[in-house]
Design an enzyme around this catalytic site. Structure first.
Site, PDB file in Angstrom:
ATOM      1  N   GLY A  45       0.807  -1.208   0.000  1.00  0.00           N
ATOM      2  CA  GLY A  45       0.000   0.000   0.000  1.00  0.00           C
ATOM      3  C   GLY A  45       0.839   1.258   0.000  1.00  0.00           C
ATOM      4  N   THR A  46       0.206   2.335  -0.417  1.00  0.00           N
ATOM      5  CA  THR A  46       0.861   3.644  -0.454  1.00  0.00           C
ATOM      6  C   THR A  46      -0.181   4.685  -0.826  1.00  0.00           C
ATOM      7  OG1 THR A  46       2.743   4.848  -1.356  1.00  0.00           O
ATOM      8  CG2 THR A  46       1.472   3.567  -2.889  1.00  0.00           C
ATOM      9  N   THR A  47       0.223   5.938  -0.870  1.00  0.00           N
ATOM     10  CA  THR A  47      -0.620   7.017  -1.383  1.00  0.00           C
ATOM     11  C   THR A  47       0.234   7.929  -2.247  1.00  0.00           C
ATOM     12  OG1 THR A  47      -2.006   6.983   0.616  1.00  0.00           O
ATOM     13  CG2 THR A  47      -2.164   8.913  -0.809  1.00  0.00           C
ATOM     14  N   ASP A  94       3.579   9.372   0.271  1.00  0.00           N
ATOM     15  CA  ASP A  94       3.995   9.008   1.615  1.00  0.00           C
ATOM     16  C   ASP A  94       5.287   8.199   1.500  1.00  0.00           C
ATOM     17  OD1 ASP A  94       2.707   6.608   0.553  1.00  0.00           O
ATOM     18  OD2 ASP A  94       2.849   5.845   2.592  1.00  0.00           O
ATOM     19  N   LYS A 119       9.292   7.229  -3.045  1.00  0.00           N
ATOM     20  CA  LYS A 119       8.474   6.640  -4.106  1.00  0.00           C
ATOM     21  C   LYS A 119       8.355   7.548  -5.322  1.00  0.00           C
ATOM     22  CE  LYS A 119       5.844   4.401  -0.448  1.00  0.00           C
ATOM     23  NZ  LYS A 119       4.534   4.279   0.232  1.00  0.00           N
TER      24      LYS A 119
END
Length: 234
Positions: free
Chosen positions: A15-17, A32, A48
């Site tokens: 997961g990430t944003t 993030d 990222k």
């Protein structure tokens, strides 16, 4: 067959944003920094936001290994392209290279959702492209992806407006990521921001202690901890 399938390793959730937005003079992108493998946080301060050329960046979500490999291939192709044409590559071409790799390898890249964003000096224009799983390429005024994005669609639709200033765009991206971090367990760490415009590339990091906005229960807990720490110091 059932005993064999039980021994097969289960895929871990990642997961990430990631957020990218065009504004009047360029683009602002942010992410993030948490890398998670299931419930285990393997890296709390990763980057990222990967440069693909002097004016374009790749925002990576999903499988870190797959998206890092995509960025390596695209950087190599960008270098070849610029060497042959003897001029800087434009952002739409960079996004198209990412899309081609995603589409031609869609069965292997089943957990790689990416955004491509940058600024073209020739047209004096910022570009944001969404390249989701499957290899589609769509230009958007703003784009979000990753596990945390499902929590902030309403915020982004409500707060986005055309022709934002640089400051408004940076605030928009930072708050969107902070909102996702406060709700999504797979998003967290620090907020990394990159602004790309005619003046160059500007990176900014918002650490999680003070500069990242907090919301809901997280805001109350952080206030209580801060008050206790201040009381201990006095």
């Amino acid at each position: 067959l059932s005993s064999y399938s039980e021994k097969m390793p289960h895929a871990v959730s990642t997961g990430t944003t990631i957020v990218a937005v065009e504004y009047a003079g360029g683009v602002v992108i942010g992410a993030d920094s948490r890398v998670s493998t299931g419930t285990y946080i393997s890296n709390r301060a990763s980057d990222k936001i990967t440069p693909l050329s002097d004016n374009a960046f790749l925002l990576r979500s999903g499988s870190a290994a797959d998206t890092q490999l995509v960025s390596d291939y695209v950087r190599h192709m960008v270098h070849q392209h610029e060497s042959q044409l003897q001029r800087p590559i434009d952002v739409p071409t960079v996004a198209n290279l990412v899309m081609q790799i995603g589409y031609n390898n869609k069965n292997a890249l089943s957990a790689a959702a990416m955004l491509v964003a940058g600024y073209d000096a020739a047209t004096r224009q910022g570009h944001v492209y969404a390249v989701p799983i499957g290899g589609t390429m769509v230009r958007q005024k703003y784009a979000i992806d990753g596990s945390g994005s499902i929590f902030i669609y309403g915020y982004c639709d409500s707060e986005y407006k055309d022709d934002m200033t640089r400051e408004e765009a940076e605030s928009f991206v930072a708050e969107a990521i902070a909102l996702a971090m406060s709700t999504d367990g797979s998003s967290g760490g620090v907020v990394r921001l990159v602004t790309v415009n005619a003046d160059g590339i500007f990176r900014r990091l918002q650490a999680g202690d003070k500069s990242v906005p907090r919301f809901g229960e997280e805001k109350d807990v952080h206030k209580d901890l801060t008050d206790k720490a201040n009381a201990m110091q006095t």
